[in-house]
Design a protein around this motif. Structure first.
Motif, PDB file in Angstrom:
ATOM      1  N   THR A  28     -12.374   2.205  -4.145  1.00  0.00           N
ATOM      2  CA  THR A  28     -11.808   1.962  -2.811  1.00  0.00           C
ATOM      3  C   THR A  28     -11.592   3.265  -2.048  1.00  0.00           C
ATOM      4  N   CYS A  32     -12.537   3.511   1.831  1.00  0.00           N
ATOM      5  CA  CYS A  32     -11.355   3.550   2.705  1.00  0.00           C
ATOM      6  C   CYS A  32     -11.134   4.996   3.131  1.00  0.00           C
ATOM      7  N   CYS A  53      -8.634  -7.673   6.513  1.00  0.00           N
ATOM      8  CA  CYS A  53      -9.256  -6.572   5.786  1.00  0.00           C
ATOM      9  C   CYS A  53      -9.740  -7.050   4.421  1.00  0.00           C
ATOM     10  N   CYS A  56      -7.720  -4.409   1.403  1.00  0.00           N
ATOM     11  CA  CYS A  56      -6.276  -4.525   1.135  1.00  0.00           C
ATOM     12  C   CYS A  56      -5.717  -5.903   1.453  1.00  0.00           C
ATOM     13  N   LYS A  58      -4.162  -7.003   3.975  1.00  0.00           N
ATOM     14  CA  LYS A  58      -2.817  -6.943   4.533  1.00  0.00           C
ATOM     15  C   LYS A  58      -2.753  -7.230   6.021  1.00  0.00           C
ATOM     16  N   CYS A 103      -9.505  -0.888   9.324  1.00  0.00           N
ATOM     17  CA  CYS A 103      -8.195  -1.368   8.882  1.00  0.00           C
ATOM     18  C   CYS A 103      -7.228  -0.206   9.054  1.00  0.00           C
ATOM     19  N   THR A 105      -4.293  -0.055   7.968  1.00  0.00           N
ATOM     20  CA  THR A 105      -3.412   0.075   6.804  1.00  0.00           C
ATOM     21  C   THR A 105      -4.060   0.889   5.692  1.00  0.00           C
ATOM     22  N   CYS A 106      -5.258   0.484   5.265  1.00  0.00           N
ATOM     23  CA  CYS A 106      -5.895   1.141   4.112  1.00  0.00           C
ATOM     24  C   CYS A 106      -7.042   2.066   4.498  1.00  0.00           C
ATOM     25  N   SER A 107      -7.410   2.138   5.780  1.00  0.00           N
ATOM     26  CA  SER A 107      -8.480   2.993   6.313  1.00  0.00           C
ATOM     27  C   SER A 107      -9.893   2.527   5.989  1.00  0.00           C
ATOM     28  N   TRP A 108     -10.052   1.247   5.620  1.00  0.00           N
ATOM     29  CA  TRP A 108     -11.397   0.685   5.468  1.00  0.00           C
ATOM     30  C   TRP A 108     -12.088   0.766   6.820  1.00  0.00           C
TER      31      TRP A 108
END
Length: 134
Positions: A28, A32, A53, A56, A58, A103, A105-108
């Motif tokens: 990941t 990400c 996403c 994650c 989220k 994303c 949150t997780c930088s995907w």
């Protein structure tokens, strides 16, 4: 948009990458890896999507549209909103738009779609004159 053409969808590439992540062959941390500039563009220029996403799970992904083209000069390589794209499509002859999902949150992040906008080819046919016989 009326002038949208040469659309390329990257869904198969995305699906293959996610299959690698879910199988554990790709970490990941490798996928990400959104830059701070991309995350900032998502915050100020992005539009929310209905897709959660895939990494994650989220929050919904944010779609960011990047523009590139010789005619754009200093605006090339910048993020734009849908309203700005519509305005630019009427001003410039041709430029490419790359849509990236992010994303926050997780930088995907992944390239989702690319297409060409602009006035090139629009109204290129001149109206034919009618003859007296018609």
């Amino acid at each position: 948009m009326l002038t949208q053409r040469q659309v390329v969808d990257y869904a198969l590439q995305r699906r293959a990458l996610l299959a690698e992540v879910y199988a554990g062959r790709v970490g990941t941390m490798e996928v990400c890896d959104a830059s701070p500039y991309l995350l900032r563009a998502a915050k100020f220029h992005g539009r929310p999507s209905d897709v959660t996403c895939p990494v994650c799970r989220k929050e919904p992904l944010t779609l960011v549209s990047w523009v590139y083209g010789d005619e754009l000069k200093h605006a090339a390589g910048s993020a734009r909103t849908v309203e700005e794209l519509t305005r630019m499509a009427n001003l410039f002859e041709e430029f490419t738009v790359y849509v990236v999902e992010v994303c926050r949150t997780c930088s995907w992040n992944h390239l989702v779609q690319s297409y060409v906008l602009g006035t090139r080819g629009v109204n290129s046919r001149k109206p034919r004159r009618r003859t007296a016989a018609e």
